[in-house]
Design a protein around this motif. Structure first.
Motif, PDB file in Angstrom:
ATOM      1  N   LEU A  78       0.791  -1.217   0.068  1.00 22.81           N
ATOM      2  CA  LEU A  78       0.123  -0.051   0.056  1.00 22.81           C
ATOM      3  C   LEU A  78       0.862   1.290  -0.048  1.00 22.81           C
ATOM      4  O   LEU A  78       0.765   2.366  -0.715  1.00 22.81           O
ATOM      5  N   ILE A  79       2.051   1.195   0.856  1.00 19.65           N
ATOM      6  CA  ILE A  79       2.879   2.448   0.680  1.00 19.65           C
ATOM      7  C   ILE A  79       3.651   2.621  -0.523  1.00 19.65           C
ATOM      8  O   ILE A  79       3.723   3.810  -0.946  1.00 19.65           O
ATOM      9  N   LYS A  80       3.883   1.438  -1.205  1.00 19.01           N
ATOM     10  CA  LYS A  80       4.344   1.753  -2.551  1.00 19.01           C
ATOM     11  C   LYS A  80       3.425   2.431  -3.466  1.00 19.01           C
ATOM     12  O   LYS A  80       3.521   2.921  -4.465  1.00 19.01           O
ATOM     13  N   GLN A  81       2.101   2.026  -3.325  1.00 21.31           N
ATOM     14  CA  GLN A  81       0.903   2.421  -4.295  1.00 21.31           C
ATOM     15  C   GLN A  81       0.833   3.954  -4.095  1.00 21.31           C
ATOM     16  O   GLN A  81       0.357   4.712  -4.911  1.00 21.31           O
ATOM     17  N   SER A  82       1.213   4.347  -3.035  1.00 24.99           N
ATOM     18  CA  SER A  82       0.580   5.386  -2.545  1.00 24.99           C
ATOM     19  C   SER A  82       2.094   6.652  -2.618  1.00 24.99           C
ATOM     20  O   SER A  82       2.183   7.532  -1.603  1.00 24.99           O
ATOM     21  N   ARG A  83       2.903   6.201  -3.172  1.00 24.72           N
ATOM     22  CA  ARG A  83       4.443   6.868  -3.245  1.00 24.72           C
ATOM     23  C   ARG A  83       5.038   7.388  -2.211  1.00 24.72           C
ATOM     24  O   ARG A  83       5.529   8.408  -1.860  1.00 24.72           O
ATOM     25  N   GLY A  84       4.938   6.353  -1.124  1.00 24.92           N
ATOM     26  CA  GLY A  84       5.559   6.519   0.184  1.00 24.92           C
ATOM     27  C   GLY A  84       4.718   7.117   1.232  1.00 24.92           C
ATOM     28  O   GLY A  84       5.088   7.290   2.457  1.00 24.92           O
ATOM     29  N   PHE A  85       3.629   7.750   0.871  1.00 21.63           N
ATOM     30  CA  PHE A  85       2.733   8.363   1.731  1.00 21.63           C
ATOM     31  C   PHE A  85       1.812   7.263   2.563  1.00 21.63           C
ATOM     32  O   PHE A  85       1.211   6.271   1.977  1.00 21.63           O
ATOM     33  N   TYR A  86       1.714   7.436   4.025  1.00 25.17           N
ATOM     34  CA  TYR A  86       0.644   6.892   4.874  1.00 25.17           C
ATOM     35  C   TYR A  86       0.321   7.451   5.874  1.00 25.17           C
ATOM     36  O   TYR A  86       1.133   8.583   6.394  1.00 25.17           O
ATOM     37  N   ARG A  87      -0.471   7.236   6.703  1.00 15.14           N
ATOM     38  CA  ARG A  87      -0.913   8.077   7.893  1.00 15.14           C
ATOM     39  C   ARG A  87      -0.654   6.939   9.052  1.00 15.14           C
ATOM     40  O   ARG A  87      -1.439   5.625   8.804  1.00 15.14           O
ATOM     41  N   GLN A 111     -10.371   5.259  -9.764  1.00 18.25           N
ATOM     42  CA  GLN A 111     -10.909   3.689  -9.591  1.00 18.25           C
ATOM     43  C   GLN A 111      -9.686   2.818  -9.988  1.00 18.25           C
ATOM     44  O   GLN A 111      -9.768   1.689  -9.629  1.00 18.25           O
ATOM     45  N   THR A 112      -8.902   3.126 -10.823  1.00 14.12           N
ATOM     46  CA  THR A 112      -7.819   2.216 -11.270  1.00 14.12           C
ATOM     47  C   THR A 112      -7.029   2.166  -9.953  1.00 14.12           C
ATOM     48  O   THR A 112      -6.504   0.840  -9.622  1.00 14.12           O
ATOM     49  N   ARG A 113      -6.661   2.929  -9.349  1.00 12.22           N
ATOM     50  CA  ARG A 113      -5.832   2.793  -7.853  1.00 12.22           C
ATOM     51  C   ARG A 113      -6.706   1.947  -7.023  1.00 12.22           C
ATOM     52  O   ARG A 113      -6.143   0.920  -6.202  1.00 12.22           O
ATOM     53  N   ALA A 114      -8.063   1.930  -6.797  1.00 14.50           N
ATOM     54  CA  ALA A 114      -8.753   1.013  -6.023  1.00 14.50           C
ATOM     55  C   ALA A 114      -8.699  -0.330  -6.366  1.00 14.50           C
ATOM     56  O   ALA A 114      -8.224  -1.270  -5.524  1.00 14.50           O
ATOM     57  N   VAL A 115      -8.742  -0.472  -7.807  1.00 10.54           N
ATOM     58  CA  VAL A 115      -8.514  -1.878  -8.241  1.00 10.54           C
ATOM     59  C   VAL A 115      -7.122  -2.637  -8.118  1.00 10.54           C
ATOM     60  O   VAL A 115      -6.957  -3.498  -7.870  1.00 10.54           O
TER      61      VAL A 115
END
Ligand code: ZN
Length: 426
Positions: free
Chosen positions: A302-311, A350-354
């Motif tokens: 998930l972190i990789k999908q979000s370019r390093g961002f997370y909460r 939507q692509t991100r969700a899939v």
């Protein structure tokens, strides 16, 4: 141009020729628990009837005197003629540093009734019909159950997708907790993928339960809260059938049997400086070394999908949230509040969700993981082991402490550096 106050969501709405002043509506929170009523009352929906190419100036939550104080171009406007198909009004929207005061001038794109909003607010009956017709078109793999009713007696409709009478396990997906955040697009995209050939392959192993509209009253009443002011995310009153049937019935459905994985999507609609990202619970919230091992793999994905961002931290481990209950009671792996950013647009979100769904389920499939490996007794065989005891817990705390310090430093540095010079809004 004529205003249509009856169809608008605002506490105050007036026009001076073609300049419109709109004030957001404050929604009232429930008397107990954390409902964040003010924070979730940031949106407006303006209904008007006009002629194409008319020039309109919109001042939201502000007066003419506030115009010189606006410092940022940091908001979006959307328009629709039916509250079903929304498109972005590609104009600069100037805001104050909090993003609440919004100012824009635009050309009316259509003749007739037009809805303009700082979010995408879908019509409730359209969405309800959308999912009902999806089920009707895919009866071989998809069933619809009403797991209960909301406080105002709207059905809580759950879609069950499966391609095997005896699936290995089940996955739960929810959206529509805060109706002003159009995260329901995640449910639409994921169920579409599930009935495609690779999705059907996944459905031979795992059953997927989808509750696309977890707060139907909120959709119908145009509020992020339930009809009595409960914020279902922060105050999931799972034991109160009378005051919070939305939480009660979902929890009752979860009990038999608890899912292996729980996903839930949200959307940033005015915090556009934030990259789309997940809320991650501390690994130590899970029991057993194997579950922790799987969770770490999923976190990394998930972190990789979000370019390093997370909460992370308390917001991701909120004591009254479903996410916390489901993990504490059953050890279910749960990722709630993955936030889209509407600036990316609907197709990209939507692509991100899939992609998120595919990536997480691939990790389950690769190791044929089921409840026996992950859930606590009596639903599975996960037990407290060395990974839950000191000094081994430090293996989880220390890297987390380091990565958190790094993340904090990096995100605040980026935020302060770019806060007034974002390239996104030129
Ligand atoms: Zn939300």
């Amino acid at each position: 141009m004529k205003l249509l106050p009856d169809q608008s969501v605002a506490s105050n709405l007036r026009a001076d020729r073609n300049t419109i002043y709109i004030q957001r509506r404050h929604h009232t929170g429930f008397s107990t628990g954390v409902n964040k009523a003010d924070e979730y009352s940031w949106f407006f929906l303006l209904a008007l009837s006009g002629t194409k190419n008319e020039s309109i100036t919109l001042l939201a939550n502000m007066s003419q005197a506030d115009i010189p104080t606006l410092t940022r171009n940091n908001s979006l406007l959307f328009y629709s003629t039916d509250q079903i198909n929304w498109r972005r009004l590609a104009v600069p929207v100037l805001t104050d540093s909090a993003g609440l005061k919004q100012y824009a001038t635009f050309i009316l794109p259509v003749t007739g009734t037009c809805y303009i909003s700082n979010t995408i607010f879908y019509d409730y009956s359209y969405l309800d019909d959308y999912f009902a017709s999806f089920v009707a078109r895919h009866t071989a793999y998809c069933q619809k159950t009403t797991i209960g009713t909301s406080l105002q007696n709207r059905p809580l409709r759950l879609l069950t997708l499966s391609n095997n009478a005896n699936p290995l396990d089940r996955i739960l997906l929810t959206t529509g907790c805060h109706p002003a955040e159009p995260d329901v697009i995640a449910s639409q995209a994921i169920i579409d993928w599930l009935v495609s050939p690779p999705g059907l392959k996944l459905l031979t192993r795992y059953q997927v339960d989808v509750l696309p509209l977890s707060n139907p009253d909120g959709f119908a009443n145009r509020s992020c809260l339930t009809s009595n002011g409960i914020n279902l995310y922060w105050n999931f009153m799972k034991d109160d059938q009378k005051k919070c049937p939305e939480a009660f019935y979902l929890w009752r459905y979860i009990l038999n049997p608890p899912p292996l994985l729980y996903l839930d999507f949200h959307s940033y609609v005015h915090q556009y400086h934030r990259h789309p990202m997940p809320y991650l619970k501390d690994t130590i919230a899970y029991r057993g070394a194997f579950t922790k091992h799987i969770v770490k793999q999923m976190d990394r994905y998930l972190i990789k999908q979000s370019r390093g961002f997370y909460r992370f931290g308390k917001l991701a481990m909120w004591p009254d949230s479903l996410s916390r209950h489901i993990t504490q009671q059953f050890n279910t792996i749960s990722y709630t509040k993955y936030h889209f950013n509407l600036y990316e647009g609907i197709p990209a979100s939507q692509t991100r969700a899939v992609n998120i769904f595919i990536g997480l389920t691939k990790l389950l499939l690769r190791q044929s993981i089921n409840h026996q490996h992950i859930l606590l007794a009596p639903h599975g065989h996960a037990i407290l082991d060395h990974s839950d005891r000191w000094p081994f817990t430090w293996f989880y705390y220390l890297p987390q402490l380091l990565s958190k310090s790094y993340m904090f430093g990096k995100s605040y540095w980026r935020y302060y550096r770019h806060r007034n010079q974002s390239h996104l809004f030129r």
